[in-house]
Design an enzyme around this catalytic site. Structure first.
Site, mmCIF file in Angstrom:
data_model
loop_
_atom_site.group_PDB
_atom_site.id
_atom_site.type_symbol
_atom_site.label_atom_id
_atom_site.label_comp_id
_atom_site.label_asym_id
_atom_site.label_seq_id
_atom_site.Cartn_x
_atom_site.Cartn_y
_atom_site.Cartn_z
ATOM 1 N N PHE A 121 4.266 10.094 1.981
ATOM 2 C CA PHE A 121 5.203 10.874 1.147
ATOM 3 C C PHE A 121 4.558 11.435 -0.121
ATOM 4 C CE2 PHE A 121 7.655 7.444 3.215
ATOM 5 C CZ PHE A 121 8.444 8.202 4.063
ATOM 6 N N SER A 122 3.221 11.380 -0.231
ATOM 7 C CA SER A 122 2.587 11.829 -1.475
ATOM 8 C C SER A 122 2.176 13.298 -1.422
ATOM 9 C CB SER A 122 1.371 10.945 -1.786
ATOM 10 O OG SER A 122 0.384 11.104 -0.789
ATOM 11 N N GLU A 153 -3.807 12.865 9.251
ATOM 12 C CA GLU A 153 -3.653 11.467 9.684
ATOM 13 C C GLU A 153 -4.984 10.907 10.210
ATOM 14 O OE1 GLU A 153 -0.968 10.060 8.905
ATOM 15 O OE2 GLU A 153 0.612 11.587 8.916
ATOM 16 N N CYS A 195 6.176 -2.503 -7.750
ATOM 17 C CA CYS A 195 7.274 -2.718 -6.792
ATOM 18 C C CYS A 195 6.780 -2.993 -5.367
ATOM 19 C CB CYS A 195 8.204 -1.511 -6.771
ATOM 20 S SG CYS A 195 9.007 -1.203 -8.359
HETATM 21 P P1 ADP Z 1 2.301 12.851 3.259
HETATM 22 O O1 ADP Z 1 1.513 13.752 4.170
HETATM 23 O O2 ADP Z 1 1.486 12.338 2.097
HETATM 24 O O3 ADP Z 1 3.047 11.746 3.980
HETATM 25 P P2 ADP Z 1 4.086 15.104 3.079
HETATM 26 O O4 ADP Z 1 3.235 16.274 2.643
HETATM 27 O O5 ADP Z 1 4.415 15.005 4.544
HETATM 28 O O6 ADP Z 1 3.427 13.744 2.551
HETATM 29 O O7 ADP Z 1 5.489 15.122 2.311
HETATM 30 C C1 ADP Z 1 5.607 15.240 0.917
HETATM 31 C C2 ADP Z 1 7.076 15.529 0.626
HETATM 32 O O8 ADP Z 1 7.845 14.386 0.956
HETATM 33 C C3 ADP Z 1 7.438 15.801 -0.825
HETATM 34 O O9 ADP Z 1 7.202 17.121 -1.219
HETATM 35 C C4 ADP Z 1 8.917 15.480 -0.842
HETATM 36 O O10 ADP Z 1 9.661 16.588 -0.405
HETATM 37 C C5 ADP Z 1 9.082 14.410 0.237
HETATM 38 N N1 ADP Z 1 9.298 13.042 -0.241
HETATM 39 C C6 ADP Z 1 10.080 12.117 0.369
HETATM 40 N N2 ADP Z 1 10.032 10.918 -0.274
HETATM 41 C C7 ADP Z 1 9.207 11.081 -1.326
HETATM 42 C C8 ADP Z 1 8.729 10.206 -2.368
HETATM 43 N N3 ADP Z 1 9.117 8.922 -2.448
HETATM 44 N N4 ADP Z 1 7.870 10.707 -3.274
HETATM 45 C C9 ADP Z 1 7.485 11.997 -3.203
HETATM 46 N N5 ADP Z 1 7.880 12.858 -2.252
HETATM 47 C C10 ADP Z 1 8.725 12.430 -1.313
HETATM 48 ZN ZN ZN Z 2 8.118 0.998 -8.748
#
Ligand code: ADP
Ligand code: ZN
Length: 204
Positions: A19-20, A90, A181
């Protein structure tokens, strides 16, 4: 870095927790390469079919077409020699063979952009991403938002109980957590089952 000069190969790694924004950033860079009319090939591990078989899809629903491969050897076999830019999402699921391959490709003058989880559900380095960081020319570390307290989050919290290293899933099975956390024991079979893991999160 000026990519216009010669055919200097280059390895970029984008790492951080789930989610980053790793996939978003990967997609953004690949789109720009396509707009610049460079020859681009994009790969993801066959194990990750969460949203689509033939696309990388971010949690924010951005997507770009991709081919699925099971390891570095399959990726190499699928490469077109004319390709200038190679995107890989991934990468933590593609095995250690990926490290040698991307170094060879960079030495041949290719630009390689790789995204992957840098740590696993217990907070340990998730290979081969740490090894890819060591051979990278450029590193971007992304942070998510902690779902408990709103601070910057560097960890991927598993919400379902399993001692398997790889449990493919997204919302409901994992969430972003900050250092304070993060509770690695929540996901362990040896740990006492928490209310959170046994309530509506799909825990066995
Ligand atoms: P990753 O590839 O790192 O898993 P993605 O590029 O698929 O991340 O998704 C990033 C998007 O996820 C953010 O722009 C936001 O819309 C969403 N998102 C959901 N949960 C979170 C969170 N806890 N922190 C930040 N973004 C989040
Ligand atoms: Zn925290």
């Amino acid at each position: 870095m000026n990519f216009a000069k010669g055919n200097l190969g280059w390895i970029e790694v984008i790492c951080g927790p789930m989610f980053s924004g790793k996939s978003e950033e990967l997609i953004r860079r690949l789109r720009r390469a396509e707009i610049a009319r460079q020859r681009v090939q994009i790969f993801k591990p066959a194990i990750d079919q969460r949203f689509a078989e033939d696309h990388i899809v971010s949690h924010s629903a951005l997507k770009i077409r991709s081919a699925s491969v099971k390891d570095a050897a399959e990726l190499e076999a699928a490469l077109d020699l004319r390709t200038e830019v190679i995107g890989i999402d991934e990468s933590q699921f593609l095995g250690n063979g990926l490290v040698d391959l991307v170094v060879r490709l960079a030495d041949l003058g290719k630009r390689i952009i790789i995204a992957g989880l840098d740590t696993d559900y217990l907070g340990r380095p998730f290979h081969p991403v740490p090894d890819l960081l060591a051979v990278a020319d450029e590193i971007t570390k992304t942070l998510a938002i902690c779902m408990q307290c709103g601070n910057p989050a560097k960890h991927t919290q598993r919400l379902v109980v399993s001692d398997e290293l790889i449990v493919v899933g997204a919302g409901g099975m994992y969430e972003a957590r900050c250092r304070r956390c993060f509770e690695p024991n929540l996901a362990r079979e040896t740990a006492p089952t928490s209310t959170r893991a046994s309530n509506g999160t799909g825990a066995p």
